[in-house]
Design an enzyme around this catalytic site. Structure first.
Site, PDB file in Angstrom:
ATOM      1  N   SER A  45     -23.974  37.815 144.923  1.00  0.00           N
ATOM      2  CA  SER A  45     -23.266  38.055 143.669  1.00  0.00           C
ATOM      3  C   SER A  45     -24.292  38.283 142.570  1.00  0.00           C
ATOM      4  CB  SER A  45     -22.401  36.854 143.305  1.00  0.00           C
ATOM      5  OG  SER A  45     -22.051  36.950 141.930  1.00  0.00           O
ATOM      6  N   HIS A  63     -22.043  42.131 145.738  1.00  0.00           N
ATOM      7  CA  HIS A  63     -20.812  41.563 145.180  1.00  0.00           C
ATOM      8  C   HIS A  63     -20.878  41.629 143.655  1.00  0.00           C
ATOM      9  CE1 HIS A  63     -17.209  38.967 145.373  1.00  0.00           C
ATOM     10  NE2 HIS A  63     -17.714  38.332 144.319  1.00  0.00           N
ATOM     11  N   ASP A 121     -18.941  40.754 140.192  1.00  0.00           N
ATOM     12  CA  ASP A 121     -17.900  39.920 139.587  1.00  0.00           C
ATOM     13  C   ASP A 121     -17.500  40.491 138.239  1.00  0.00           C
ATOM     14  OD1 ASP A 121     -17.461  37.738 141.465  1.00  0.00           O
ATOM     15  OD2 ASP A 121     -19.577  37.292 141.132  1.00  0.00           O
ATOM     16  N   MET A 127     -15.144  40.296 135.062  1.00  0.00           N
ATOM     17  CA  MET A 127     -14.353  39.292 134.324  1.00  0.00           C
ATOM     18  C   MET A 127     -14.021  39.810 132.933  1.00  0.00           C
ATOM     19  SD  MET A 127     -16.393  35.828 135.291  1.00  0.00           S
ATOM     20  CE  MET A 127     -17.162  35.592 136.903  1.00  0.00           C
ATOM     21  N   HIS A 183     -15.101  42.432 142.803  1.00  0.00           N
ATOM     22  CA  HIS A 183     -14.148  41.327 142.697  1.00  0.00           C
ATOM     23  C   HIS A 183     -13.597  41.342 141.276  1.00  0.00           C
ATOM     24  CE1 HIS A 183     -13.798  36.608 142.627  1.00  0.00           C
ATOM     25  NE2 HIS A 183     -12.638  37.201 142.431  1.00  0.00           N
ATOM     26  N   MET A 224     -11.589  40.066 138.344  1.00  0.00           N
ATOM     27  CA  MET A 224     -10.940  38.892 137.732  1.00  0.00           C
ATOM     28  C   MET A 224     -10.444  39.342 136.363  1.00  0.00           C
ATOM     29  SD  MET A 224     -13.819  36.182 139.017  1.00  0.00           S
ATOM     30  CE  MET A 224     -14.971  37.497 139.393  1.00  0.00           C
ATOM     31  N   MET A 253     -11.566  31.965 147.429  1.00  0.00           N
ATOM     32  CA  MET A 253     -12.389  31.296 146.418  1.00  0.00           C
ATOM     33  C   MET A 253     -12.536  29.827 146.794  1.00  0.00           C
ATOM     34  SD  MET A 253     -13.089  33.711 144.331  1.00  0.00           S
ATOM     35  CE  MET A 253     -14.094  32.683 143.265  1.00  0.00           C
ATOM     36  N   ASP A 266     -16.201  32.773 148.638  1.00  0.00           N
ATOM     37  CA  ASP A 266     -16.926  32.974 147.378  1.00  0.00           C
ATOM     38  C   ASP A 266     -16.908  31.688 146.555  1.00  0.00           C
ATOM     39  OD1 ASP A 266     -17.997  33.953 145.011  1.00  0.00           O
ATOM     40  OD2 ASP A 266     -16.385  35.382 144.621  1.00  0.00           O
TER      41      ASP A 266
END
Ligand code: DX5
Ligand code: ZN
Length: 220
Positions: free
Chosen positions: A11, A36, A38, A40, A69, A71, A140, A178
């Site tokens: 990540s 990966h 992330d 957000m 991913h 979010m 998660m 994760d």
């Protein structure tokens, strides 16, 4: 039969944001299987990170798949931008919108692989009626939003349940974990049926000269 070595998806949340291209190249050279990312929005989770333009800028730095991913809520309006930026896998949380099935179809229709992410409180049954439309399952083992949290062992039983659901399909759907993944918790995840592991802190600690050893330690 012994479980196979898991895919490792570092990540980049734990990378040096001032040198992200270099960091992506370094993990690819060090043996990472996926990158990966992330994403957000400060709304679905209490942190703000990376958007599609950053994915686009990073894409030429490594040939391995980009595992995005999301979010963010809503997710649907941004999926095309992530696909165009070069995302290979796009995973969404069921809680991010009212029509998970429609979101997965949208991801596939744009040519990417569609993933579903389970928060610690989310039940596996959410995908029971759409296993044919899922290309990646992400469990998660922390509450999403921040790196560096401790692994929640309560999620191991969920990994086992999802392993059984995947096996029943006969398809090789990656089962990814994760949050708080270390060489120790990695072993628990793989024993429970995981085939891919996300790790931020455990990959990026110690600087670039440690990345290959850190990744190897996670593979077990
Ligand atoms: C958190 C992210 C994770 C995070 C993991 O919301 O989804 O990918 O970067 O970080 P570590 O490996 O440090 O727990
Ligand atoms: Zn993540």
């Amino acid at each position: 039969m012994a479980p196979r070595a898991p895919l490792i998806a570092p990540s980049i949340l734990a990378a040096d944001f001032a040198r992200l291209g270099e960091e992506v190249r370094a993990i690819a050279v060090a043996g990472a299987d996926w990158v990966h990312v992330d994403v957000m929005d400060g709304h679905f989770v209490p942190n703000i990170t990376i958007g599609p333009d950053v994915v686009k800028a990073l894409r030429p730095h490594a040939a391995i798949p980009f595992d995005c991913h999301l979010m963010i809520a809503p997710a649907d309006p941004y999926i095309e931008a992530f696909v165009k930026a070069g995302a290979d896998y796009i995973s969404v949380h069921p809680e991010a919108g009212p029509h998970l099935n429609r979101t997965l179809k949208l991801i596939r229709s744009l040519g990417a692989k569609a993933g579903v992410v389970f928060n610690p409180s989310t039940d596996p049954s959410v995908i029971q009626w759409m296993m044919d439309e899922v290309d990646l399952i992400l469990v998660m083992s922390i509450n999403p939003g921040f790196g560096g949290q401790s692994f929640m062992t309560s999620q191991l039983a969920k990994i086992e349940r999802l392993r059984t659901m995947i096996d029943a399909t006969g398809r090789d759907i990656p089962l990814e974990v994760d949050g708080g993944v270390t060489p120790e918790t990695a072993r628990l995840c793989v024993a429970a049926g995981a085939t891919a592991l996300v790790a931020g802190t455990a990959v990026f600690r110690g600087g670039a000269e440690r990345y290959a050893a850190n990744i190897a330690a996670l593979r077990g």
